[in-house]
Design a protein around this motif. Structure first.
Motif, mmCIF file in Angstrom:
data_model
loop_
_atom_site.group_PDB
_atom_site.id
_atom_site.type_symbol
_atom_site.label_atom_id
_atom_site.label_comp_id
_atom_site.label_asym_id
_atom_site.label_seq_id
_atom_site.Cartn_x
_atom_site.Cartn_y
_atom_site.Cartn_z
ATOM 1 N N LEU A 71 -7.436 3.857 -4.757
ATOM 2 C CA LEU A 71 -6.589 4.388 -3.764
ATOM 3 C C LEU A 71 -5.080 3.636 -3.643
ATOM 4 O O LEU A 71 -4.283 4.301 -3.160
ATOM 5 C CB LEU A 71 -7.110 4.122 -2.397
ATOM 6 N N TRP A 72 -5.160 2.384 -4.209
ATOM 7 C CA TRP A 72 -3.838 1.744 -4.467
ATOM 8 C C TRP A 72 -3.672 0.906 -5.511
ATOM 9 O O TRP A 72 -4.799 0.907 -6.074
ATOM 10 C CB TRP A 72 -3.284 1.233 -3.075
ATOM 11 N N TYR A 78 -4.493 -8.123 -7.560
ATOM 12 C CA TYR A 78 -5.014 -7.597 -6.286
ATOM 13 C C TYR A 78 -4.228 -7.993 -5.181
ATOM 14 O O TYR A 78 -3.757 -8.973 -5.049
ATOM 15 C CB TYR A 78 -6.333 -8.096 -6.162
ATOM 16 N N VAL A 79 -3.902 -6.980 -4.329
ATOM 17 C CA VAL A 79 -2.928 -7.184 -3.220
ATOM 18 C C VAL A 79 -3.536 -8.273 -2.258
ATOM 19 O O VAL A 79 -2.541 -8.962 -1.851
ATOM 20 C CB VAL A 79 -2.897 -5.909 -2.236
ATOM 21 N N GLN A 80 -4.717 -8.524 -2.167
ATOM 22 C CA GLN A 80 -5.239 -9.511 -1.123
ATOM 23 C C GLN A 80 -4.844 -10.986 -1.706
ATOM 24 O O GLN A 80 -4.930 -11.775 -0.868
ATOM 25 C CB GLN A 80 -6.572 -9.119 -0.858
ATOM 26 N N LEU A 81 -5.086 -10.811 -3.253
ATOM 27 C CA LEU A 81 -4.727 -12.159 -3.854
ATOM 28 C C LEU A 81 -3.360 -12.477 -3.686
ATOM 29 O O LEU A 81 -2.840 -13.587 -3.250
ATOM 30 C CB LEU A 81 -4.845 -12.133 -5.301
ATOM 31 N N LYS A 151 6.480 -7.257 -0.495
ATOM 32 C CA LYS A 151 6.949 -6.060 -1.427
ATOM 33 C C LYS A 151 6.584 -6.477 -2.895
ATOM 34 O O LYS A 151 6.378 -7.397 -3.387
ATOM 35 C CB LYS A 151 8.177 -5.668 -1.476
ATOM 36 N N ASP A 152 5.766 -5.166 -3.533
ATOM 37 C CA ASP A 152 5.641 -5.246 -5.097
ATOM 38 C C ASP A 152 7.074 -5.608 -5.793
ATOM 39 O O ASP A 152 8.016 -4.945 -5.533
ATOM 40 C CB ASP A 152 4.984 -4.208 -5.449
ATOM 41 N N GLY A 158 6.907 -1.722 -0.190
ATOM 42 C CA GLY A 158 5.757 -2.346 0.351
ATOM 43 C C GLY A 158 4.344 -1.774 -0.206
ATOM 44 O O GLY A 158 4.540 -0.665 -0.848
ATOM 45 N N TYR A 159 3.351 -2.647 -0.020
ATOM 46 C CA TYR A 159 2.110 -2.216 -0.689
ATOM 47 C C TYR A 159 1.578 -1.106 -0.035
ATOM 48 O O TYR A 159 0.912 -0.036 -0.780
ATOM 49 C CB TYR A 159 1.175 -3.477 -0.750
#
Length: 330
Positions: A71-72, A78-81, A151-152, A158-159
């Motif tokens: 989905l993303w 990983y975004v959570q990391l 931000k990436d 933003g993610y």
């Protein structure tokens, strides 16, 4: 004469208007026309049309979606990391010992090689240290504040703006056809619940994910639930069917993933009776996103890619099947 002209005008209007409506009625406009898109539409149609021999009532139309890479985006980490690494830096003044202790030392120095060498155990240590010692509501606030500003680096967005537009359309299409959509993620359940409603239209109660242990206690006379620095459940690989069973209570008829971590969810879903759909997002677009599969340490896709044809799973070729990757910038 006027009587003869009116039918002609009506015919011309019909010829020009009908294609416009047909285009507007496309439920998946960011998907290129082809076998992949048609297979999705055919499946949804046959289980949701009452006259179909494969019709299923809405209560049976359950669809589960992995989050990271489905989905993303999930690259380069990983975004959570990324969230956990930022939290380590924020909390470092309270923990001077982290400067000499791995994996915290690697996180503070941005040494991703050393962090990778710490493996899942090291990442779990970071998560425990940065995600515990607070109530779920407090954690939600911290996550929300971080997502509002983080931000990436590559895309400078933003993610929550780096979700996949074709999958947003698919979620909406399924719900419009009477499906209930769930997220089944290897990521933290409270982390994903923070944005699932606003970004995907999926309420927190329809999120299944990994979790840390919690404890009920009364603090200053107020009943409270506290997050503990101890893993409770990992919702990955064979954990996904277990998580679905415990949270949802029935086998889905459709499952969507992108990696070997989703293999068991797809395998279990499509092994059920009646019409079933399994779909894998294959990241093949290095220009617009990333291209990776068998050799990636993040979102590795190997066995599921090999077994997909024999199991009848659809493999989405991101480069060729998707017109757009991300939603337009606001």
């Amino acid at each position: 004469m006027l009587c003869r002209i009116r039918p002609l005008i009506a015919l011309v209007a019909f010829l020009f208007v009908v294609p416009a409506f047909a285009q507007d009625d496309d439920p998946l406009p960011s998907w290129n026309d082809g076998a992949t898109k048609q297979a999705i539409i055919d499946f949804v149609t046959k289980v949701s049309e009452p006259e179909s021999g494969d019709y299923l009532p809405p209560k049976d139309r359950i669809a589960t979606f992995d989050n990271d890479g489905t989905l993303w985006l999930e690259q380069p980490m990983y975004v959570q990391l990324a969230f956990a690494l930022d939290r380590v830096k924020e909390l470092a003044p309270e923990h001077p010992e982290w400067k000499k202790t791995q994996p915290f030392k690697a996180a503070l120095e941005g040494d991703m090689k050393a962090l990778a060498a710490s493996g899942e155990k090291g990442v779990a240590e970071l998560v425990m240290a940065t995600h515990a010692g607070m109530t779920p509501a407090e954690f939600q606030t911290i996550v929300g504040d971080w997502l509002a500003t983080a931000k990436d680096k590559r895309f400078e967005r933003g993610y929550t703006g780096l979700v996949y537009q074709p999958m947003l359309e698919l979620l909406a299409y399924l719900r419009q056809r009477g499906f209930t959509t769930y997220i089944v993620s290897g990521g933290g359940i409270e982390f994903v619940r923070n944005f699932s409603q606003a970004v995907y239209g999926i309420p927190p109660a329809q999120v299944v994910g990994s979790s840390i242990k919690t404890k009920y206690e009364v603090v200053d006379g107020v009943p409270t639930v506290m997050r503990l620095a101890e893993m409770n459940f990992i919702d990955d690989k064979d954990g996904k069917p277990i998580g679905i069973t415990e949270h949802i209570g029935q086998r889905p008829i459709a499952a969507f993933g992108n990696s070997d971590g989703d293999y068991q969810m797809l395998d279990w879903t499509t092994a059920g009776d009646g019409p079933r759909l399994g779909l894998i997002v294959h990241h093949t677009d290095a220009e617009r996103e990333y291209a990776y599969d068998r050799d990636s340490s993040v979102g590795r896709l190997d066995k599921a890619l090999d077994d997909a044809p024999g199991k009848g799973w659809i493999v989405v070729d991101m480069k060729n099947d998707w017109k757009e990757i991300f939603p337009p910038k606001e």
